[in-house]
Motif scaffolding. Sequence first.
Motif, PDB file in Angstrom:
ATOM      1  N   ALA A 724       0.813  -1.209   0.000  1.00 41.55           N
ATOM      2  CA  ALA A 724       0.000   0.000   0.000  1.00 41.55           C
ATOM      3  C   ALA A 724       0.852   1.267   0.000  1.00 41.55           C
ATOM      4  CB  ALA A 724      -0.933   0.006   1.211  1.00 41.55           C
ATOM      5  N   ALA A 725       1.991   1.215   0.704  1.00 41.92           N
ATOM      6  CA  ALA A 725       2.860   2.394   0.790  1.00 41.92           C
ATOM      7  C   ALA A 725       4.272   1.974   0.452  1.00 41.92           C
ATOM      8  CB  ALA A 725       2.807   2.992   2.193  1.00 41.92           C
ATOM      9  N   PRO A 726       4.625   1.937  -0.796  1.00 41.88           N
ATOM     10  CA  PRO A 726       5.916   1.434  -1.203  1.00 41.88           C
ATOM     11  C   PRO A 726       7.076   2.285  -0.715  1.00 41.88           C
ATOM     12  CG  PRO A 726       4.764   2.432  -3.065  1.00 41.88           C
ATOM     13  CD  PRO A 726       3.812   2.390  -1.952  1.00 41.88           C
ATOM     14  N   THR A 727       6.851   3.561  -0.468  1.00 44.45           N
ATOM     15  CA  THR A 727       7.935   4.419  -0.006  1.00 44.45           C
ATOM     16  C   THR A 727       7.450   5.270   1.156  1.00 44.45           C
ATOM     17  OG1 THR A 727       7.315   6.122  -1.599  1.00 44.45           O
ATOM     18  CG2 THR A 727       8.992   4.557  -2.287  1.00 44.45           C
ATOM     19  N   ALA A 728       8.364   5.544   2.077  1.00 46.99           N
ATOM     20  CA  ALA A 728       7.992   6.360   3.236  1.00 46.99           C
ATOM     21  C   ALA A 728       7.738   7.798   2.812  1.00 46.99           C
ATOM     22  CB  ALA A 728       9.098   6.289   4.294  1.00 46.99           C
ATOM     23  N   ASN A 729       8.580   8.329   1.961  1.00 44.26           N
ATOM     24  CA  ASN A 729       8.414   9.691   1.456  1.00 44.26           C
ATOM     25  C   ASN A 729       8.363   9.639  -0.064  1.00 44.26           C
ATOM     26  OD1 ASN A 729       8.661  11.081   4.081  1.00 44.26           O
ATOM     27  ND2 ASN A 729      10.768  10.268   4.030  1.00 44.26           N
ATOM     28  N   PRO A 730       7.192   9.374  -0.632  1.00 39.58           N
ATOM     29  CA  PRO A 730       7.110   9.198  -2.090  1.00 39.58           C
ATOM     30  C   PRO A 730       7.521  10.467  -2.823  1.00 39.58           C
ATOM     31  CG  PRO A 730       4.930   9.404  -1.125  1.00 39.58           C
ATOM     32  CD  PRO A 730       5.873   9.268   0.009  1.00 39.58           C
ATOM     33  N   VAL A 731       8.321  10.271  -3.865  1.00 40.77           N
ATOM     34  CA  VAL A 731       8.782  11.391  -4.674  1.00 40.77           C
ATOM     35  C   VAL A 731       7.682  11.802  -5.645  1.00 40.77           C
ATOM     36  CG1 VAL A 731       9.784   9.901  -6.417  1.00 40.77           C
ATOM     37  CG2 VAL A 731      10.694  12.202  -6.111  1.00 40.77           C
ATOM     38  N   GLU A 732       7.658  13.066  -5.992  1.00 41.03           N
ATOM     39  CA  GLU A 732       6.651  13.539  -6.927  1.00 41.03           C
ATOM     40  C   GLU A 732       6.927  12.973  -8.315  1.00 41.03           C
ATOM     41  OE1 GLU A 732       6.447  17.730  -6.874  1.00 41.03           O
ATOM     42  OE2 GLU A 732       6.063  17.880  -4.716  1.00 41.03           O
ATOM     43  N   PRO A 733       5.912  12.475  -9.012  1.00 47.33           N
ATOM     44  CA  PRO A 733       6.139  11.821 -10.306  1.00 47.33           C
ATOM     45  C   PRO A 733       6.737  12.762 -11.348  1.00 47.33           C
ATOM     46  CG  PRO A 733       3.792  12.170  -9.895  1.00 47.33           C
ATOM     47  CD  PRO A 733       4.502  12.445  -8.611  1.00 47.33           C
ATOM     48  N   GLU A 734       6.396  14.079 -11.299  1.00 48.48           N
ATOM     49  CA  GLU A 734       6.912  14.994 -12.304  1.00 48.48           C
ATOM     50  C   GLU A 734       8.427  15.137 -12.245  1.00 48.48           C
ATOM     51  OE1 GLU A 734       4.491  15.572 -10.262  1.00 48.48           O
ATOM     52  OE2 GLU A 734       2.690  15.814 -11.503  1.00 48.48           O
ATOM     53  N   LYS A 735       9.054  14.801 -11.087  1.00 44.44           N
ATOM     54  CA  LYS A 735      10.495  14.966 -10.927  1.00 44.44           C
ATOM     55  C   LYS A 735      11.301  13.804 -11.516  1.00 44.44           C
ATOM     56  CE  LYS A 735      10.196  17.839  -6.762  1.00 44.44           C
ATOM     57  NZ  LYS A 735      10.631  17.979  -5.348  1.00 44.44           N
ATOM     58  N   ASN A 783       7.322  -4.102  -8.363  1.00 44.45           N
ATOM     59  CA  ASN A 783       6.423  -4.683  -9.347  1.00 44.45           C
ATOM     60  C   ASN A 783       5.346  -3.672  -9.740  1.00 44.45           C
ATOM     61  OD1 ASN A 783       4.542  -4.750  -7.150  1.00 44.45           O
ATOM     62  ND2 ASN A 783       5.407  -6.728  -6.535  1.00 44.45           N
ATOM     63  N   ARG A 784       4.475  -4.150 -10.626  1.00 40.60           N
ATOM     64  CA  ARG A 784       3.405  -3.288 -11.145  1.00 40.60           C
ATOM     65  C   ARG A 784       2.419  -2.921 -10.042  1.00 40.60           C
ATOM     66  NH1 ARG A 784      -0.578  -4.991 -16.167  1.00 40.60           N
ATOM     67  NH2 ARG A 784      -2.158  -3.401 -15.843  1.00 40.60           N
ATOM     68  N   ALA A 785       2.153  -3.858  -9.098  1.00 39.84           N
ATOM     69  CA  ALA A 785       1.188  -3.579  -8.023  1.00 39.84           C
ATOM     70  C   ALA A 785       1.653  -2.402  -7.178  1.00 39.84           C
ATOM     71  CB  ALA A 785       1.009  -4.824  -7.155  1.00 39.84           C
ATOM     72  N   GLN A 786       2.957  -2.341  -6.883  1.00 38.32           N
ATOM     73  CA  GLN A 786       3.461  -1.204  -6.108  1.00 38.32           C
ATOM     74  C   GLN A 786       3.376   0.083  -6.920  1.00 38.32           C
ATOM     75  OE1 GLN A 786       7.350  -1.920  -4.514  1.00 38.32           O
ATOM     76  NE2 GLN A 786       6.639  -3.463  -3.062  1.00 38.32           N
ATOM     77  N   ALA A 787       3.581  -0.017  -8.237  1.00 39.29           N
ATOM     78  CA  ALA A 787       3.464   1.173  -9.072  1.00 39.29           C
ATOM     79  C   ALA A 787       2.034   1.717  -9.040  1.00 39.29           C
ATOM     80  CB  ALA A 787       3.882   0.855 -10.500  1.00 39.29           C
ATOM     81  N   VAL A 788       1.049   0.815  -9.085  1.00 42.94           N
ATOM     82  CA  VAL A 788      -0.361   1.243  -9.010  1.00 42.94           C
ATOM     83  C   VAL A 788      -0.663   1.876  -7.657  1.00 42.94           C
ATOM     84  CG1 VAL A 788      -2.739   0.417  -9.014  1.00 42.94           C
ATOM     85  CG2 VAL A 788      -1.125  -0.439 -10.720  1.00 42.94           C
ATOM     86  N   ALA A 789      -0.122   1.256  -6.571  1.00 42.06           N
ATOM     87  CA  ALA A 789      -0.336   1.825  -5.238  1.00 42.06           C
ATOM     88  C   ALA A 789       0.290   3.214  -5.131  1.00 42.06           C
ATOM     89  CB  ALA A 789       0.258   0.878  -4.185  1.00 42.06           C
ATOM     90  N   TYR A 790       1.476   3.363  -5.706  1.00 44.74           N
ATOM     91  CA  TYR A 790       2.143   4.682  -5.701  1.00 44.74           C
ATOM     92  C   TYR A 790       1.303   5.718  -6.463  1.00 44.74           C
ATOM     93  CZ  TYR A 790       5.329   8.285  -7.485  1.00 44.74           C
ATOM     94  OH  TYR A 790       5.887   9.474  -7.848  1.00 44.74           O
ATOM     95  N   ALA A 791       0.800   5.311  -7.652  1.00 44.41           N
ATOM     96  CA  ALA A 791       0.020   6.249  -8.463  1.00 44.41           C
ATOM     97  C   ALA A 791      -1.233   6.698  -7.730  1.00 44.41           C
ATOM     98  CB  ALA A 791      -0.334   5.599  -9.797  1.00 44.41           C
ATOM     99  N   ARG A 792      -1.903   5.766  -7.054  1.00 42.06           N
ATOM    100  CA  ARG A 792      -3.115   6.135  -6.321  1.00 42.06           C
ATOM    101  C   ARG A 792      -2.788   7.066  -5.153  1.00 42.06           C
ATOM    102  NH1 ARG A 792      -6.230   0.275  -6.355  1.00 42.06           N
ATOM    103  NH2 ARG A 792      -7.024   0.443  -8.485  1.00 42.06           N
ATOM    104  N   GLU A 793      -1.639   6.796  -4.506  1.00 44.59           N
ATOM    105  CA  GLU A 793      -1.242   7.651  -3.396  1.00 44.59           C
ATOM    106  C   GLU A 793      -0.950   9.073  -3.866  1.00 44.59           C
ATOM    107  OE1 GLU A 793       2.192   7.785   0.119  1.00 44.59           O
ATOM    108  OE2 GLU A 793       2.003   6.072  -1.236  1.00 44.59           O
ATOM    109  N   MET A 794      -0.426   9.179  -5.094  1.00 43.87           N
ATOM    110  CA  MET A 794      -0.103  10.490  -5.648  1.00 43.87           C
ATOM    111  C   MET A 794      -1.273  11.105  -6.392  1.00 43.87           C
ATOM    112  SD  MET A 794       2.857  10.710  -4.450  1.00 43.87           S
ATOM    113  CE  MET A 794       3.198  12.327  -5.109  1.00 43.87           C
ATOM    114  N   GLY A 795      -2.444  10.427  -6.402  1.00 43.38           N
ATOM    115  CA  GLY A 795      -3.637  10.979  -7.025  1.00 43.38           C
ATOM    116  C   GLY A 795      -3.682  10.838  -8.523  1.00 43.38           C
ATOM    117  N   LEU A 796      -2.902   9.904  -9.088  1.00 48.52           N
ATOM    118  CA  LEU A 796      -2.905   9.697 -10.538  1.00 48.52           C
ATOM    119  C   LEU A 796      -3.984   8.681 -10.914  1.00 48.52           C
ATOM    120  CD1 LEU A 796       0.929   9.409 -11.224  1.00 48.52           C
ATOM    121  CD2 LEU A 796      -0.535  11.409 -11.484  1.00 48.52           C
TER     122      LEU A 796
END
Length: 806
Positions: A724-735, A783-796
Amino acid sequence: MHFQYNPYIWFYLGGAAVLFLGTVYAAAKRIVHWLWVLTQAMVCFWCLGMGLQISGTSLKTAVFWHLVANDFVGCKVPVVWLLWALVITGKNSWLTRRRVMSFFALPLVTDFLNLTNSRHGLMYREWNLNTSGPYPLLEYACGPWYWVLTVYCGIILSAVIVRHIKAALNREVLHRKQGLVIAGATLAVLITIALCYIKESIFPYDLIPVSVSIAAISSCLLSRFRRQEKVPVPRNAVLEKMTDAVFILDTRNRIMDLNPAAEKLFGLKASEVAGSVLGDVLNGWTELAAAVEDKYEGSREICQDGRYYEAHFSDLNDEQKIVGRLVVIQDVTAAKMAEAKLVEQQQALLVLQERERLARELHDSLGQVFSYTQMQIQNIQKLLTMGELKAADNSLARLSQVILEANTEVREFIYEVKATLLFKEGFFATLQQHLSRFGRNFKIATEVRNPDGLTEDEIDLTAGVQLFRIIQEALTNVRKHAKASKVTITFRKEKRHIRILVVDDGIGFDPQKLPGRRLSFGLEVMQERAAQVGGDVQIYSRPGRGTTVSIQLPYYTKEQSKLAAEVNTGKDKGEAGIRVLLVDDHALFIEGLRNLLSSRGFDVVGTAKDGLEALVKARLLRPELILMDLQMPRCNGLTATRLIKAEMPEIKIVILTMSDQEQDLLEAFKNGASGYLLKGLRADDMFRQLTELVSGSAALSPQLAAQVLEEFHQHKGKEGEEQAAPTANPVEPEKVLSPRQIEILKLVTQGKTYKEIAAQLYISERTVKYEMAAIIKQLHLKNRAQAVAYAREMGLGLEPDSGHEQ
């Protein structure tokens, strides 16, 4: 007994010592026969006895040791030596009890005459001890029997020499040179015996035992103490008993020897044709005579009088130059007939298999159509009776469409049958026949090149049919438009593909100037045919430079050919159906599920019996959806799901099970499963959920939903938090991501497949996979599942019009 030191004793002691050590070593290594050990032990005793004889200071002492060492032991050494020679050269059958006793008869008589010599003097007439020199010297006058014994020992030693030489020359022993060395050593002993009886001998004492010891140890050293063994069947015996005809020729092809089989086959006699040129005595064997005359090397098949023979030719040399030739002729008629019969049986089996396949195909296709037609006609009759003309008209239209589709299917079916029969002699043979007719009819030269040695087994039957038709179409274009004089067809093997180039030397054309920049109908047909078997066709041409048709087809192994057949079978329904791979170890269930899915428009492209087979077929067939059983042998559904999703994440997998009480529901989703359905689910519900799954929703039966939710909460530990939370401090995708990568990640989060994303963004599916792998790597995810979780966390991907959530 009285003795004195005699320096000549060291000859005898040295010979005995060296021979003793050699005998002990050979016996310890078990490289000698016991008769050889006995012989050398007797020689050792002989040497020691003769040493005591020359050291004796009294006549009685000297006479005693002479008789014991020389007459009672020494004269029996040649006999034991002969017995050993007969054993190691393979003549054990000669050694009968009576024959062995006859060998020892004369030495035993000599023993008796020595004991009674004082009465008759047949062995020794007079004894005398000469003390005039520095050391005593025993002198004696020999009787007639003494010379008889000496001649007998000479004959025995000569027999040993002859036996070893004959065995070596006839290859009756394992080591030929060793046999010749033993024969030479025995000859040296025989010469020494002759020299010892010459009165003018410079040596005053009897050196016969010393010479025997030197000969024995020398032969052992020269042969490196190798064990001499007999060959089970001598080479000459093998040659005589061979059923194959054998000729031995000299460098001028003259017959030096031939075996009985050759005499029988060619009606010759060795005594009459010896020295004759082989070609002159071979009546009617023109092929064989020509091969001999041409100094042919290797093997050649010859047909003579309705029978088949295989002739083998090889040079004979003496390690320095060629001295002759060996010709072996083998009758292979029986093998040819057996091979032909086997081919006939295989063809008959193929016919039976083809009939079975035809019956199955007719039952599954036309049989179903006829049943549907019958029911539809009855329904139309009822509608007409009830006056519902519009409904009847709709039913007639549907019936007409079904019949039209059946007609098309029958045409394709007949085409496939014709194509199968077309290749009964093999792809290349059929192609060559077609090219011969093409060149004959249209005066265009054709050439086939196969530099990589592509074989029939490497071209799948279905792909071969399409390839043959593509080449036919290409040749038709050459005939109609190219104005060419020659066409070259080249087959090349690449890493994962077969490439076929059809090149002509015609006038060529400019593809850019085609109407609407579209290929002609014939070229489009070629591309369609190649696409049906996973291949591609490209056209390269320039005005005045000819045209090249490049055909690329998958490289098939035997296992892949079976799988490819399933692909093509599945494609008959067109691209509209969802491509499904079924994985279950129960044959009846998988057959029923396949029929059920096919009836609802799903495209079942293949089946597998376990997880490992599912992985192999998923790589080749690339289905959109896999229905996977949970419990299977070798590799269960959970493991197979993890392996397939790791390699092909775009494939959606639904786990099937009989019970809703499974303990590993959450584990299935962790491994990448997109759904989890009960096998007992109603058909309508199953199809509805599967259809929703392909569109982006998760497939989950109502009975399992609550349990999954409960398990999810129970296992919301470290692993759940990581998903659900692949990173403690997720980086902004635009960067870290490009705009294209962000767009792809949004669409993935919305549940779209890679194929759908590629179509929407007008890029290839391979590009989508590459970009997704780059996204996961740049975000330091697993994996892809973590990528989806990251995207949802970032509102994508959560916009109102984003479609389905995953």
